[in-house]
Design an enzyme around this catalytic site. Sequence first.
Site, PDB file in Angstrom:
ATOM      1  N   HIS A  74      42.089  45.162 -15.274  1.00  0.00           N
ATOM      2  CA  HIS A  74      41.688  44.886 -13.885  1.00  0.00           C
ATOM      3  C   HIS A  74      40.309  45.492 -13.580  1.00  0.00           C
ATOM      4  O   HIS A  74      39.862  46.392 -14.287  1.00  0.00           O
ATOM      5  CB  HIS A  74      42.682  45.538 -12.909  1.00  0.00           C
ATOM      6  N   CYS A 130      47.196  52.412  -9.772  1.00  0.00           N
ATOM      7  CA  CYS A 130      48.265  51.399  -9.921  1.00  0.00           C
ATOM      8  C   CYS A 130      49.598  51.876  -9.342  1.00  0.00           C
ATOM      9  O   CYS A 130      50.442  51.054  -8.984  1.00  0.00           O
ATOM     10  CB  CYS A 130      48.507  51.089 -11.396  1.00  0.00           C
TER      11      CYS A 130
END
Length: 256
Positions: free
Chosen positions: A159, A246
Amino acid sequence: MANPTAIVRAPGKTFAQAISGHPEAESIDFDLAKIQHKAYVQALQSADTKITFLETIESHPDGVFVEDTSVILKNRALICPMKETSRQGETDSVVPVLKKYLPLEYLDPPATLDGGDVLDTGEIIFIGLSERTNSEGIDALSTISSKPVVAIEVLQGLHLKTAVSFLGGKLLIVDPLSVDPKHFPDFDIILVQEDERYAANCLTIWHKVLMPAGFPHLATQIRNHGLQPVELEMSEFEKADGGITCLSLIIPATPA
Ligand code: CIR
């Protein structure tokens, strides 16, 4: 000023089956992951963050990575259309909790978007064109967002936020092997060195920067900018390709 809220979920017993390209994924230790997750939550609390727990879900091994399920925007939250089939049901348990805080918005296929690709720097939202987020997802976010949205190609890693962190003001951490720092001409940039790449993903709350333990050069640079690094053991989440941000969905005191 009011405090931010962090939505978190402890790892479930199936956590060792999380999606991962990490060479040590086979050795994920669930008990150690639980201990590390507890310490993470304590660090958030020490940074004056309120905690809301989601129920643990065994049907989704990656459920601990709640950041990917949603994007918090000004006055609303976007429920992410996640690309990975095994992760798609994770949002079901986030929705009833999140809607207590903000009105919700959904995106239609073929858009795919993971929260880990969305970096809000206050005035601009950067979004990664990545393994998980496609151009339709980026276009959809641009339409919904009240802030300018700038797409950035993620060259390596999962990401955008695996490689770029916002530390407040005009300060970023960037892993130049994953994202070209030229995308951020208006920012001061701390470049992570090659052997500290995993630490490019940090979470700043007030003056504290939650970061993985064992990356002394980056910790020193954070300190040199007047911020306080808070080092956390993250080995088991790293083996599942997950980082510091996350593990939580942060609702700012006043959604930015
Ligand atoms: C996945 O592959 O989806 C998880 N194993 C890791 C997700 C990490 N999330 C994040 O970087 N925001």
